[in-house]
Structure formats: C-alpha cells, structure tokens
Design an enzyme around this catalytic site. Structure first.
Site, short mmCIF file in Angstrom:
data_model
loop_
_atom_site.label_atom_id
_atom_site.label_comp_id
_atom_site.label_asym_id
_atom_site.label_seq_id
_atom_site.Cartn_x
_atom_site.Cartn_y
_atom_site.Cartn_z
N ILE A 1 0.79 -1.09 -0.08
CA ILE A 1 0.07 0.10 0.00
C ILE A 1 0.98 1.14 0.01
O ILE A 1 2.10 1.05 0.47
CB ILE A 1 -1.10 0.01 1.22
CG1 ILE A 1 -0.41 -0.09 2.43
CG2 ILE A 1 -2.13 -0.81 1.13
CD1 ILE A 1 -1.12 0.00 3.87
N ASP A 2 0.18 2.32 -0.36
CA ASP A 2 1.06 3.56 -0.56
C ASP A 2 1.71 4.22 0.75
O ASP A 2 1.09 3.61 1.76
CB ASP A 2 0.24 4.64 -1.26
CG ASP A 2 -0.09 4.25 -2.49
OD1 ASP A 2 0.53 3.30 -3.28
OD2 ASP A 2 -1.15 4.84 -3.09
N LYS A 3 2.90 4.95 0.65
CA LYS A 3 3.55 5.40 1.89
C LYS A 3 2.32 5.98 2.81
O LYS A 3 2.41 5.80 3.91
CB LYS A 3 4.68 6.49 1.32
CG LYS A 3 5.20 6.97 2.49
CD LYS A 3 5.99 8.19 2.35
CE LYS A 3 6.56 9.04 3.22
NZ LYS A 3 7.18 10.37 2.84
N ARG B 1 -7.13 5.78 -5.54
CA ARG B 1 -6.86 7.09 -5.81
C ARG B 1 -7.24 7.58 -7.23
O ARG B 1 -7.85 8.58 -7.75
CB ARG B 1 -5.48 7.43 -5.58
CG ARG B 1 -5.00 7.02 -4.03
CD ARG B 1 -3.36 7.03 -3.95
NE ARG B 1 -2.81 8.39 -3.89
CZ ARG B 1 -1.40 8.53 -3.84
NH1 ARG B 1 -0.61 7.62 -3.85
NH2 ARG B 1 -1.16 9.77 -4.05
#
EC number: 5.4.99.-
Length: 303
Positions: free
Chosen positions: A137-139, A237
């Site tokens: 998963i993204d930062k 997103r």
C-alpha cells in the site's frame, strides 16, 4: 532472487503470459515481462515461449527476473503493530507515512526494516529488499498488509491475489457529494502518458475494478468504502479521481485546493484470505488512525 513459480488455473487459462505474470508483482510492467520472456527469464513448463503466448490449464510458469542492485537492509525496531501472526503468515497494520520496502535513497524506516527486526523467518521470493512482501500500500495510506513467512505461504497468497479471492476493503474520504449509494468503476489503469510519475485511466492499461459504497456524507465530502477486485498501483486514488471524486489530501491526484493532512485520506481497513496451510478463511480489520477519525468528527460538527 529465487525463482517464482505459478501454476495456471481455469480462471487464468487463455490469458496472455505477460498479463498473468504481471499479477505476481505490481512493479513488473507487461513490456518488462515481455522482454524477460524473450530472454528466457520466464519459461512455461521449462520451455521458452513467445510474449504473446496464451497460458493453458496446468501450465507451470517459472519466472527468474534479472537480479537488480540489492540494498543493505538493516533490521530496525519500529514498534510495528502486528495484528496476527503464526508460522506461515502475519498481518501488520502499517502506519501512515511508512514506506513498505527500501528503495535507492530510502533504505531505512520502512516496513521491511521493521519486519526484519520482528522476525527472521520471512519468504525469500522477492529477494532481500522485499522479504515477505506479497502486496503493497502507498506510503501515506495506512492499514493492513499480509506478509508471508515462507516461500510456500508467499506462493499461496500470490495465487489468491491472481484469482481475486483476497478481500481488500478500504475507507476513503473524497471531495464531492456522491449522489448514489454504491457503484463499480471498471476502467483500465497504466502510466500516464503525459505524467510518467502518475497513473491514470488509459484505454490499453491493465484491467482494474473498484467497487464502492457510501458510508457517510458531509456536505461537499463523502466517506466511502472501496473494495478492490484488482490491485493496480494507486488504483483507488486514480479511480475516484476518474469519476470526479478525488481523495481528500491526495497531493498527486487530488484538487489543488484540498486539505493539508499529510497525504491522502485512505485506510486499508479489512484484509481477508485463505490460510496458506489450513485453507481456512481468515479476515482481519483495523480501526482508522486517530487523525482520520478526528477529521471525520470535525466534518460532522460542521455539517
């Protein structure tokens, strides 16, 4: 990097080899995979094939990607929140702001650094830079990740991702008032041809499906639950922006005038999978971070 093996099931049969292999690791592009197929780094039943080869039931694909420059990954005590752990898998609640694995220029403070301090038995399929990492998963996205503690468990979890049997639910706060209570976004995703650092909906991109339902409305904002059917880079997103409801706080895909909350308001709330050894379905959930909950409360007070 050790060989990665995938046995073709009925659900995968008939698909191009580059499409099937790309599901093994989201960092691998289909053009990159096509080159590996040409070079013999990816074989089917021990034989080289052409990049347009369509896989068949019971084919065995063995991928041996070229070894990239490896980083010196140092174990760090990062006080990780381990939600579940046994001899085969663990589930960790990643905090917002933490990168999943090291990369050039960012070799410390990642989830992998913390995992290596927490336990020494992690799968080696993705090499020393990404031990145990099955998906990411993204930062600036918080929430749950499943981690493999041995290669057999890793392969099982990858197969489940390819077959789309893993449950992955996120909560997201978006700009705008979504009038309908639920919906499905079926739009292919690839690198943005104009902004190569971004992903976007592109006609010839990878198949991507996101299901969403409205949880709460706050005037010009909506809280939604998003369930991933596929797992493309930045999928939620990109998809929410595509339908006109970008995520709050998103510096890459959000509007210029958005809340400064240190990144997108997105939390991986639920992860569910079949245990690699027992086959038992297991599902875990994690409450959203305190700052996310406080943001929602402030919106309720204004509404």
């Amino acid at each position: 990097m050790e060989d990665l093996t995938l046995e073709i099931t009925e659900e995968m049969a008939g698909e191009r080899i580059d499409k099937v292999v790309s599901a093994m690791d989201e960092d691998w592009s289909r053009s990159q995979i096509a080159n590996w197929v040409k070079d013999g780094a990816i074989k089917v039943n021990g034989e080289t094939v052409k990049p347009n080869y369509k896989v068949r039931l019971d084919d065995v694909i063995i991928a041996t990607p070229p070894i990239l420059e490896e980083l010196d990954v140092v174990p760090e005590d990062l006080n990780l929140e381990i939600v579940y752990e046994d001899a085969d898998v663990l589930v960790v609640n990643k905090p917002k702001g933490m990168v999943v694995h090291p990369a050039p220029g960012h070799s410390q403070g990642t989830l992998v650094n913390g995992l290596m301090h927490h336990c020494t038995d992690l799968s080696g399929i993705n090499g020393v830079v990404r031990p145990g990492i099955v998906h990411r998963i993204d930062k600036d996205t918080s929430g749950l990740l499943m981690v493999a503690k041995n290669d057999a468990a890793h392969q099982s979890l990858v197969d489940q991702l390819v077959k789309k049997t893993v449950t992955r639910k996120y909560v997201a706060l978006v700009h705008g008032h979504i009038p309908h209570d639920k919906g499905t976004i079926d739009a292919p995703i690839a690198r943005d041809p104009k902004e190569r650092q971004n992903m976007s909906v592109v006609d010839k991109g990878k198949h991507a499906v996101t299901h969403f339902r409205v949880l709460e409305r706050f005037g010009n904002f909506t809280l939604v639950e998003c369930r991933l059917e596929t797992g493309r880079t930045h999928q939620i997103r990109v998809h929410m922006k595509y339908i006109g409801f970008p995520l709050v706080g998103d510096p890459k895909y959000g509007p210029r005038k958005t809340m400064d909350i240190g990144g997108q308001a997105l939390h991986a709330e639920v992860i569910g999978f079949n245990h690699p050894k027992t086959g038992e379905y297991m599902e875990f959930s994690a409450d959203m971070p305190a700052e996310f909950a406080e943001l929602l409360e402030s919106l309720r007070e204004k509404d």
